[in-house]
Design an enzyme around this catalytic site. Structure first.
Site, PDB file in Angstrom:
ATOM      1  CB  THR A  72      -9.964  51.303  16.842  1.00 32.25           C
ATOM      2  OG1 THR A  72      -9.169  52.385  17.366  1.00 32.25           O
ATOM      3  CG2 THR A  72      -9.416  49.977  17.372  1.00 32.25           C
ATOM      4  CE1 TYR A  73     -16.422  55.355  12.708  1.00 32.80           C
ATOM      5  CE2 TYR A  73     -16.750  56.438  14.828  1.00 32.80           C
ATOM      6  CZ  TYR A  73     -17.043  56.317  13.477  1.00 32.80           C
ATOM      7  OH  TYR A  73     -17.961  57.158  12.894  1.00 32.80           O
ATOM      8  CB  ILE A  74     -10.890  57.619  12.570  1.00 29.51           C
ATOM      9  CG1 ILE A  74     -12.067  57.861  11.616  1.00 29.51           C
ATOM     10  CG2 ILE A  74      -9.980  56.527  12.046  1.00 29.51           C
ATOM     11  CD1 ILE A  74     -11.669  58.393  10.247  1.00 29.51           C
TER      12      ILE A  74
END
Length: 205
Positions: A72-74
């Site tokens: 998922t988004y980091i």
């Protein structure tokens, strides 16, 4: 003090035994991912984010549909995880490790007070892509970071590790000296809990 203890007589005054619980860690936020990547993988922050970005944007797993985003988004300061992801990882834990490793209720972690909470914690996008099953499609650094993220997420939804902890309080006495109080403590792991995921690797201390 040393001279007194060298001539002292020792007596075990008290022995205390109790169960000690070690709770699992929260899934990764950006800052914690960078810290652990530095500690365990020896990646600098810049390198960590570059590798994570590649995992987020997608890797060619030689399947129809093109590159697959593995995480998922980091960039996040939240430990929040979607209900679907929690359900999926709990099913994975039961199948992989056994029902005794799954908590009665999902583990919930509080984000910091000033957390934006706009994005979820950093986690695998799907439990259908275990690290070893996609290893041949990843660069070595991608595999290492992905495995660390995977293990952290799985560990976060497992039962605590349990230890038998024993403490011995000891009195040391010698003529003309005060009574010294000494303490020895030891513990034995009796249920691995979330540590089962990290066996042979970092324990996310």
């Amino acid at each position: 003090v040393r001279a007194d203890l060298e001539t002292a007589r020792y007596r075990v005054a008290k022995v205390t035994r109790r169960e000690q619980k070690r709770n699992p860690p929260a899934p990764y936020t950006t800052s914690k991912l960078q810290q652990d990547a530095t500690s365990y993988l020896h990646f600098g922050a810049k390198r960590t984010m570059q590798v994570a970005q590649n995992l987020y944007e997608g890797v060619d797993l030689k399947k129809d549909g093109g590159p697959v985003g593995l995480i998922t988004y980091i960039r996040t300061d939240s430990t929040r995880v979607s209900e679907d992801a929690v359900t999926e990882v709990r099913e994975h834990i039961e199948q992989r490790y056994g029902k005794q490793f799954v908590p009665e209720k999902p583990n919930v972690f509080r984000s910091k007070k000033n957390a934006q909470d706009a994005h979820e914690a950093i986690r695998p996008t799907s439990m259908e892509h275990p690290p070893d099953s996609v290893k041949k499609h990843l660069k070595d650094e991608q595999y290492k970071l992905y495995k660390m993220i995977w293990n952290r997420f799985v560990a976060s939804q497992m039962n605590p590790a349990l230890y038998d902890r024993t403490t011995a309080d000891i009195e040391a006495t010698s003529p003309g000296a005060p009574v010294y109080g000494l303490r020895a403590t030891g513990r034995i792991l009796k249920f691995a809990g979330w540590l089962q995921v990290t066996e042979g690797q970092q324990s996310f201390a």
